[in-house]
Scaffold this active site. Structure first.
Site, short mmCIF file in Angstrom:
data_model
loop_
_atom_site.label_atom_id
_atom_site.label_comp_id
_atom_site.label_asym_id
_atom_site.label_seq_id
_atom_site.Cartn_x
_atom_site.Cartn_y
_atom_site.Cartn_z
N THR A 124 -34.40 -7.74 15.71
CA THR A 124 -34.64 -6.78 14.64
C THR A 124 -33.34 -6.28 14.00
O THR A 124 -32.36 -6.02 14.69
CB THR A 124 -35.42 -5.57 15.21
OG1 THR A 124 -36.57 -6.06 15.90
CG2 THR A 124 -35.87 -4.63 14.12
N THR A 130 -39.45 -6.08 9.88
CA THR A 130 -40.30 -7.16 10.36
C THR A 130 -40.10 -8.47 9.59
O THR A 130 -40.57 -9.51 10.02
CB THR A 130 -41.78 -6.72 10.23
OG1 THR A 130 -41.90 -5.36 10.63
CG2 THR A 130 -42.69 -7.55 11.07
N GLU A 244 -43.82 -12.69 24.95
CA GLU A 244 -43.59 -11.24 24.95
C GLU A 244 -44.89 -10.48 24.62
O GLU A 244 -45.26 -9.53 25.29
CB GLU A 244 -42.51 -10.91 23.91
CG GLU A 244 -42.14 -9.44 23.86
CD GLU A 244 -41.14 -9.15 22.74
OE1 GLU A 244 -41.14 -9.85 21.70
OE2 GLU A 244 -40.35 -8.20 22.89
C1 LIG Z 1 -38.54 1.24 21.91
C2 LIG Z 1 -38.33 0.01 21.07
C3 LIG Z 1 -37.80 -1.12 21.67
C4 LIG Z 1 -37.55 -2.26 20.89
N1 LIG Z 1 -36.93 -3.35 21.45
C5 LIG Z 1 -36.56 -4.39 20.67
C6 LIG Z 1 -35.79 -5.47 21.21
O1 LIG Z 1 -35.45 -5.50 22.40
N2 LIG Z 1 -35.40 -6.48 20.38
C7 LIG Z 1 -35.72 -6.49 19.06
O2 LIG Z 1 -35.34 -7.43 18.37
N3 LIG Z 1 -36.46 -5.47 18.51
C8 LIG Z 1 -36.88 -4.44 19.27
N4 LIG Z 1 -37.61 -3.40 18.75
C9 LIG Z 1 -37.94 -3.43 17.33
C10 LIG Z 1 -39.43 -3.65 17.07
O3 LIG Z 1 -39.74 -4.98 17.34
C11 LIG Z 1 -39.70 -3.22 15.63
O4 LIG Z 1 -39.53 -1.81 15.56
C12 LIG Z 1 -41.06 -3.61 15.19
O5 LIG Z 1 -41.17 -5.01 15.11
C13 LIG Z 1 -41.37 -3.03 13.81
O6 LIG Z 1 -40.33 -3.32 12.92
P1 LIG Z 1 -39.63 -2.14 12.09
O7 LIG Z 1 -39.41 -0.99 13.01
O8 LIG Z 1 -38.48 -2.69 11.37
O9 LIG Z 1 -40.77 -1.72 11.07
P2 LIG Z 1 -40.90 -2.14 9.55
O10 LIG Z 1 -40.88 -3.64 9.41
O11 LIG Z 1 -39.93 -1.36 8.75
O12 LIG Z 1 -42.38 -1.62 9.23
C14 LIG Z 1 -42.70 -0.21 9.20
C15 LIG Z 1 -44.20 -0.05 9.07
O13 LIG Z 1 -44.66 -0.69 7.89
C16 LIG Z 1 -45.65 -1.65 8.19
N5 LIG Z 1 -45.47 -2.82 7.32
C17 LIG Z 1 -44.30 -3.46 6.99
N6 LIG Z 1 -44.55 -4.49 6.15
C18 LIG Z 1 -45.90 -4.52 5.96
C19 LIG Z 1 -46.77 -5.36 5.21
N7 LIG Z 1 -46.29 -6.38 4.49
N8 LIG Z 1 -48.10 -5.10 5.26
C20 LIG Z 1 -48.57 -4.05 5.98
N9 LIG Z 1 -47.80 -3.22 6.70
C21 LIG Z 1 -46.48 -3.45 6.70
C22 LIG Z 1 -45.45 -2.04 9.65
O14 LIG Z 1 -46.67 -2.47 10.22
C23 LIG Z 1 -44.94 -0.73 10.24
O15 LIG Z 1 -46.04 0.06 10.65
C24 LIG Z 1 -37.89 -2.27 19.51
C25 LIG Z 1 -38.47 -1.12 18.92
C26 LIG Z 1 -38.67 0.01 19.69
C27 LIG Z 1 -39.24 1.23 19.02
#
Ligand SMILES: Cc1cc2nc3c(=O)[nH]c(=O)nc-3n(C[C@H](O)[C@H](O)[C@H](O)COP(=O)(O)OP(=O)(O)OC[C@H]3O[C@@H](n4cnc5c(N)ncnc54)[C@H](O)[C@@H]3O)c2cc1C
Length: 386
Positions: A124, A130, A244
């Site tokens: 990430t 995402t 995962e």
């Molecule tokens: C405690 C914790 C541990 C983690 N550990 C890891 C790790 O070890 N390695 C790693 O790589 N990542 C890690 N992550 C990251 C995690 O995988 C991401 O937070 C998660 O995939 C969501 O991505 P984002 O936070 O960038 O949300 P965003 O992509 O910014 O999305 C925010 C919101 O908008 C929604 N959204 C976005 N685009 C769309 C769309 N096109 N249609 C509908 N809804 C949408 C999403 O569903 C979400 O609810 C961790 C996160 C946390 C909180």
């Protein structure tokens, strides 16, 4: 029903026996101190549970994802949190399936012996979220090594791992034949990297989950640390992501049973208006409903595990299992809290801790909306929404 034996009973009993040495008070104190459960993790490693998926030839037990998922489930079911250790299970799949023989010989025996931990995976990024194929971290090959530049966010367990799987772009997006190509994965030795091109900034968060922001500034990664073929990393990563999601589904199942067991017990014991609160249908029906949903989610979890273990495509089942189990465990958490009334908010009952821990899985490692969009597009043939 909550304790019926199954074909994994031997593993369940052994993990439960180990977990009994780490009662609720242990995990409560770790949570309060925002600490890492070092002694618990050492015990898991010592008993060989975190090398379950390493082939026997390399010193592990040669078990599959199904067994690994039972280990993770049991930790959560006993009141702990597998989030401290699950990285080693899903990262293992990536190394086993796509790592070279030399990489396996270098790392696997040391991991099996408990000398190395492979607990981190860095995907990430802050600016792309995402939208993984648009990541901006680059790895440029130069004189037998790659120079890595960029930034990652939310990367778990970096401070408690020796190795990290890193996704970086090796061909600029504009020049890649497909947006999912031109991405590569590497195994990074964190001891060599930190302070030599990699800096780590911890992120305090709602759950006691060790997460970090990572900054790469000309980090040198030896070319032999590339996993598989350059440019094909996204495809390799999908195996790890499916593992995962399936493991986290199992952890949610473990949480779900924990919440149901606590709610049922309390509802039977708590006397209000001269009778157990569980005599009221308004109390018992939501517990029964939550239990049914955990049971149903568990079927999809085992289906995903079976497909993964027989090397069949399992993306759909892994995503659906993660969705169903995360939703069911969250509902069970809510019911458990409601059943306990005010006492559910007291730290000493551990419900508020597990409530926070299980809530994470609606967002990470993939959010619910993205699972819906995967199912709509890939299973139902609906137009891609983004
Ligand atoms: C405690 C914790 C541990 C983690 N550990 C890891 C790790 O070890 N390695 C790693 O790589 N990542 C890690 N992550 C990251 C995690 O995988 C991401 O937070 C998660 O995939 C969501 O991505 P984002 O936070 O960038 O949300 P965003 O992509 O910014 O999305 C925010 C919101 O908008 C929604 N959204 C976005 N685009 C769309 C769309 N096109 N249609 C509908 N809804 C949408 C999403 O569903 C979400 O609810 C961790 C996160 C946390 C909180």
């Amino acid at each position: 029903m909550l304790d019926r034996p199954d074909e994994h009973q031997e593993i369940r009993d052994a993990v439960r026996a180990l977990c009994r040495q780490f009662p609720d008070a242990y995990f409560r104190a770790i949570d309060a101190q925002r600490a890492y459960p070092e002694v618990f993790v050492d015990a898991l490693i010592g008993a060989g549970w975190l090398s379950a998926m390493i082939p026997e030839a390399y010193g592990g037990s040669g078990l599959g994802l199904t067994a690994a998922s039972v280990i993770m489930e049991e930790i959560n079911r006993c009141g702990g949190n597998s989030g401290a250790v699950h990285g080693q299970m899903y990262n293992m799949g990536t190394l086993l399936r796509h790592g070279s023989r030399a990489q396996k010989e270098k790392y696997l025996p040391a991991i099996a012996a408990g000398k190395l931990r492979l607990q981190s995976m860095a995907v990430t990024e802050p600016s792309t979220g995402t939208d993984t194929t648009r990541i901006r971290t680059t790895a440029v090959r130069k004189d037998g090594r790659y120079l890595v530049n960029g930034q990652k966010v939310w990367i778990s367990r970096v401070q408690h791992s020796d190795l990290m799987i890193l996704l970086a772009r090796t061909t600029p997006l504009a020049e890649a034949p497909e947006k999912s190509e031109g991405l590569s994965i590497f195994v990074v030795d964190l001891h060599d990297a930190v302070g030599n091109g990699l800096s780590v900034q911890p992120i305090a968060n709602m759950v006691n989950h060790e997460t970090n922001e990572l900054f790469f500034d000309n980090l040198e990664v030896p070319a032999e640390n590339l996993i598989g073929e350059e440019g094909q990393g996204f495809r390799y990563l999908l195996d790890g992501l499916n593992a995962e999601r399936t493991l986290i589904a199992a952890e949610c199942i473990g949480d779900g049973y924990w919440f149901i067991e606590r709610a049922s017990r309390y509802a039977s014991e708590r006397i209000v208006f001269d009778r157990p609160i569980g005599m009221n249908q308004g109390v018992q029906f939501p517990i029964a409903e939550a239990f049914i949903e955990i049971e149903a989610a568990n079927l999809m979890r085992f289906k995903a595990c079976a497909l993964f273990d027989t090397q069949q495509p399992c993306g759909a089942q892994a995503n659906m299992a993660k969705y169903l189990a995360a939703k069911a465990s969250w509902e069970a958490a809510n019911v458990c809290l409601q059943t306990h009334g005010g006492f559910g908010f007291a730290n000493e009952y551990d419900i508020e801790r597990k409530f926070r821990e299980t809530r994470l899985y609606q967002v990470a490692p993939i959010s619910t909306n993205l699972i819906f969009s995967y199912v709509a597009e890939h299973l139902l043939g609906l137009p891609r929404s983004f």
